[in-house]
Scaffold this motif. Structure first.
Motif, PDB file in Angstrom:
ATOM      1  N   GLY A 159      58.213  39.569  45.876  1.00 37.23           N
ATOM      2  CA  GLY A 159      58.890  38.916  44.763  1.00 37.23           C
ATOM      3  C   GLY A 159      58.376  37.526  44.477  1.00 37.23           C
ATOM      4  O   GLY A 159      59.100  36.669  43.970  1.00 37.23           O
ATOM      5  N   ILE A 160      57.082  37.281  44.787  1.00 42.62           N
ATOM      6  CA  ILE A 160      56.469  35.975  44.543  1.00 42.62           C
ATOM      7  C   ILE A 160      55.782  35.990  43.182  1.00 42.62           C
ATOM      8  O   ILE A 160      55.085  36.941  42.831  1.00 42.62           O
ATOM      9  CB  ILE A 160      55.426  35.648  45.626  1.00 42.62           C
ATOM     10  N   ALA A 161      55.959  34.925  42.430  1.00 40.28           N
ATOM     11  CA  ALA A 161      55.267  34.775  41.153  1.00 40.28           C
ATOM     12  C   ALA A 161      54.420  33.498  41.210  1.00 40.28           C
ATOM     13  O   ALA A 161      54.793  32.517  41.852  1.00 40.28           O
ATOM     14  CB  ALA A 161      56.266  34.712  40.008  1.00 40.28           C
ATOM     15  N   PRO A 162      53.255  33.523  40.514  1.00 39.30           N
ATOM     16  CA  PRO A 162      52.669  34.646  39.767  1.00 39.30           C
ATOM     17  C   PRO A 162      52.090  35.700  40.706  1.00 39.30           C
ATOM     18  O   PRO A 162      52.071  35.506  41.920  1.00 39.30           O
ATOM     19  CB  PRO A 162      51.569  33.977  38.939  1.00 39.30           C
ATOM     20  N   VAL A 163      51.600  36.787  40.099  1.00 39.92           N
ATOM     21  CA  VAL A 163      51.127  37.911  40.897  1.00 39.92           C
ATOM     22  C   VAL A 163      49.931  37.534  41.766  1.00 39.92           C
ATOM     23  O   VAL A 163      49.691  38.142  42.803  1.00 39.92           O
ATOM     24  CB  VAL A 163      50.789  39.108  39.977  1.00 39.92           C
ATOM     25  N   ASP A 164      49.175  36.505  41.352  1.00 40.27           N
ATOM     26  CA  ASP A 164      48.001  36.093  42.128  1.00 40.27           C
ATOM     27  C   ASP A 164      48.303  34.914  43.050  1.00 40.27           C
ATOM     28  O   ASP A 164      47.389  34.200  43.479  1.00 40.27           O
ATOM     29  CB  ASP A 164      46.833  35.761  41.201  1.00 40.27           C
ATOM     30  N   ALA A 165      49.569  34.719  43.386  1.00 42.66           N
ATOM     31  CA  ALA A 165      49.945  33.580  44.234  1.00 42.66           C
ATOM     32  C   ALA A 165      49.199  33.598  45.565  1.00 42.66           C
ATOM     33  O   ALA A 165      48.840  32.542  46.103  1.00 42.66           O
ATOM     34  CB  ALA A 165      51.453  33.580  44.467  1.00 42.66           C
ATOM     35  N   LEU A 166      48.976  34.783  46.110  1.00 42.12           N
ATOM     36  CA  LEU A 166      48.242  34.907  47.371  1.00 42.12           C
ATOM     37  C   LEU A 166      46.751  35.146  47.141  1.00 42.12           C
ATOM     38  O   LEU A 166      45.904  34.534  47.798  1.00 42.12           O
ATOM     39  CB  LEU A 166      48.833  36.045  48.211  1.00 42.12           C
ATOM     40  N   SER A 167      46.436  36.033  46.202  1.00 40.30           N
ATOM     41  CA  SER A 167      45.027  36.397  45.990  1.00 40.30           C
ATOM     42  C   SER A 167      44.202  35.229  45.464  1.00 40.30           C
ATOM     43  O   SER A 167      42.992  35.147  45.716  1.00 40.30           O
ATOM     44  CB  SER A 167      44.918  37.585  45.034  1.00 40.30           C
ATOM     45  N   ALA A 168      44.833  34.299  44.737  1.00 38.18           N
ATOM     46  CA  ALA A 168      44.095  33.152  44.212  1.00 38.18           C
ATOM     47  C   ALA A 168      43.525  32.285  45.325  1.00 38.18           C
ATOM     48  O   ALA A 168      42.519  31.597  45.135  1.00 38.18           O
ATOM     49  CB  ALA A 168      45.006  32.309  43.319  1.00 38.18           C
ATOM     50  N   MET A 169      44.156  32.327  46.497  1.00 42.20           N
ATOM     51  CA  MET A 169      43.634  31.557  47.625  1.00 42.20           C
ATOM     52  C   MET A 169      42.257  32.069  48.048  1.00 42.20           C
ATOM     53  O   MET A 169      41.456  31.335  48.620  1.00 42.20           O
ATOM     54  CB  MET A 169      44.594  31.637  48.816  1.00 42.20           C
ATOM     55  N   VAL A 170      42.007  33.354  47.772  1.00 39.96           N
ATOM     56  CA  VAL A 170      40.741  33.969  48.155  1.00 39.96           C
ATOM     57  C   VAL A 170      39.712  33.896  47.033  1.00 39.96           C
ATOM     58  O   VAL A 170      38.515  33.787  47.284  1.00 39.96           O
ATOM     59  CB  VAL A 170      40.966  35.436  48.572  1.00 39.96           C
ATOM     60  N   THR A 171      40.174  33.966  45.800  1.00 45.34           N
ATOM     61  CA  THR A 171      39.247  34.008  44.669  1.00 45.34           C
ATOM     62  C   THR A 171      38.890  32.625  44.139  1.00 45.34           C
ATOM     63  O   THR A 171      37.957  32.483  43.349  1.00 45.34           O
ATOM     64  CB  THR A 171      39.842  34.848  43.520  1.00 45.34           C
ATOM     65  N   GLU A 172      39.630  31.591  44.553  1.00 45.09           N
ATOM     66  CA  GLU A 172      39.354  30.251  44.029  1.00 45.09           C
ATOM     67  C   GLU A 172      38.016  29.726  44.531  1.00 45.09           C
ATOM     68  O   GLU A 172      37.466  30.198  45.532  1.00 45.09           O
ATOM     69  CB  GLU A 172      40.467  29.298  44.432  1.00 45.09           C
ATOM     70  N   GLN A 173      37.492  28.736  43.814  1.00 46.03           N
ATOM     71  CA  GLN A 173      36.230  28.100  44.183  1.00 46.03           C
ATOM     72  C   GLN A 173      36.336  27.521  45.589  1.00 46.03           C
ATOM     73  O   GLN A 173      37.320  26.862  45.929  1.00 46.03           O
ATOM     74  CB  GLN A 173      35.916  26.972  43.195  1.00 46.03           C
ATOM     75  N   GLY A 174      35.347  27.803  46.412  1.00 42.05           N
ATOM     76  CA  GLY A 174      35.321  27.239  47.752  1.00 42.05           C
ATOM     77  C   GLY A 174      36.115  28.013  48.787  1.00 42.05           C
ATOM     78  O   GLY A 174      36.275  27.535  49.921  1.00 42.05           O
ATOM     79  N   SER A 175      36.627  29.192  48.420  1.00 37.82           N
ATOM     80  CA  SER A 175      37.356  29.994  49.405  1.00 37.82           C
ATOM     81  C   SER A 175      36.445  30.324  50.582  1.00 37.82           C
ATOM     82  O   SER A 175      35.243  30.515  50.422  1.00 37.82           O
ATOM     83  CB  SER A 175      37.899  31.268  48.770  1.00 37.82           C
ATOM     84  N   ASP A 176      37.024  30.401  51.760  1.00 32.04           N
ATOM     85  CA  ASP A 176      36.268  30.551  53.007  1.00 32.04           C
ATOM     86  C   ASP A 176      36.280  32.011  53.439  1.00 32.04           C
ATOM     87  O   ASP A 176      37.103  32.434  54.239  1.00 32.04           O
ATOM     88  CB  ASP A 176      36.889  29.659  54.075  1.00 32.04           C
TER      89      ASP A 176
END
Length: 328
Positions: A159-176
């Motif tokens: 029930g977290i919004a937005p839907v990419d609240a977690l996935s954005a941590m991986v897809t953002e610039q500089g993700s490890d």
């Protein structure tokens, strides 16, 4: 060419009981990504086991087979050729037997590779073979897509919004992001003795999630009941297996469990596995998400950055409780 053939090497590697039929984990949660109930099923599996199998993931069989075939060719090369692709520490490349810098040993050889966006980093020149590299890039892009879908389903189920609240941590610039190819050669020295060499010692993964695929050889085990029982995961080369990592355990304030797992070698068959580790940028703050905290719920962990946790994790042994120093 079979590697690690020197019998003296075995003396340095811990032994484990050989898995029996009764040790098989028949209740592995299976998540069908194509079905409407996938989000709820993922949350349930992460709360109960921190581990599940993904089917109908959309990755072409040819993509998986091509990467596996090229990996088998790489590890079949003469040892001197492979050694030129290492050492794996620091920070990337080929390694054999030694896992990390703190004394852990395993009956394996591996490639540890950096990922930039959806492909191997240009700064990581291993593997040098254009064909192998292309096969891995195709695979990495596909498995990263699976990781993103899984993280989005997690957010939906929580029930977290937005839907990419977690996935954005991986897809953002500089993700490890890190990609690992493990090869566990047969270890016939202990055949019939009731024990096997450790392939990869027990540990949890520090990232958000890891996504694993292997050939048809078994060996993966996970811990149930806080490590009181080890069970063998039936192999399925057409599926992916997802582990909850330490960082995701913290983000959910312990609701999701970072699963402890290990690999036991096979006496007669080699095992090849691919693991994609989905990590955030080094500056990403890791702390329990406020929207997941119930009224008056105690926060279990101190806030830290992924960079701080990664640095601390790499100073530990595999089996250490890395989160202990960040518990409140």
């Amino acid at each position: 060419m079979v590697v690690l053939a020197n019998p003296s090497v075995v003396d340095q590697i811990p032994l484990l009981p050989s898995p029996g039929h009764r040790d098989t984990f028949a209740a592995v949660p299976v998540v069908d990504l194509s079905r409407p109930g996938a989000a709820r099923a993922i949350v349930d599996a992460c709360e109960r086991f921190g581990f599940f199998k993904v089917i109908n993931h959309g990755v072409a069989t040819a993509t998986m087979d091509r990467a596996e075939s090229e990996a088998v060719k790489f590890f079949a090369q003469a040892q001197a050729v492979k050694d030129r692709a290492g050492p794996a520490y620091p920070p990337f490349g080929y390694g054999s037997k030694r896992i990390g810098l703190n004394g852990d040993m395993g009956w394996l050889e591996f490639l540890l590779l950096a990922v930039d966006s959806a492909s191997l980093s240009d700064a990581c020149t291993v593997p040098s073979s254009a064909v192998f590299r292309a096969a891995l890039n195709e695979y990495v892009a596909a498995v990263r897509g699976v990781a993103v879908r899984v993280l989005e389903k997690m957010a939906e189920g929580l029930g977290i919004a937005p839907v990419d609240a977690l996935s954005a941590m991986v897809t953002e610039q500089g993700s490890d992001q890190v990609f690992r190819v493990n090869h566990y050669p047969p270890c016939p020295a202990f055949q019939g003795l009731g024990c096997s060499a450790t392939g990869f010692g027990e540990h949890t993964d520090p990232q958000l999630i890891s996504v694993l695929r292997s050939n048809g050889t078994s060996g993966l085990q996970i811990a149930l009941r806080d490590g009181a029982q080890w069970v063998s995961v039936p192999s399925d080369r057409d599926a992916f297996f997802v582990n909850v990592g330490d960082s995701l355990q913290v983000l959910t304030n312990g609701r999701f469990k970072s699963v402890k797992h290990r690999v036991v070698t096979n006496s007669l068959k080699s095992r090849v596995s691919f693991i994609y580790f989905a990590g955030p940028s080094l500056a990403q703050r890791i702390a329990p998400l406020p929207e997941l905290l119930g009224e008056g719920e105690e926060i279990l962990y101190k806030e830290f950055t992924w960079g701080e946790y990664k640095k601390a994790a790499y100073k530990t042994r595999l089996g250490d409780n890395r989160l202990a120093q960040f518990e409140k």
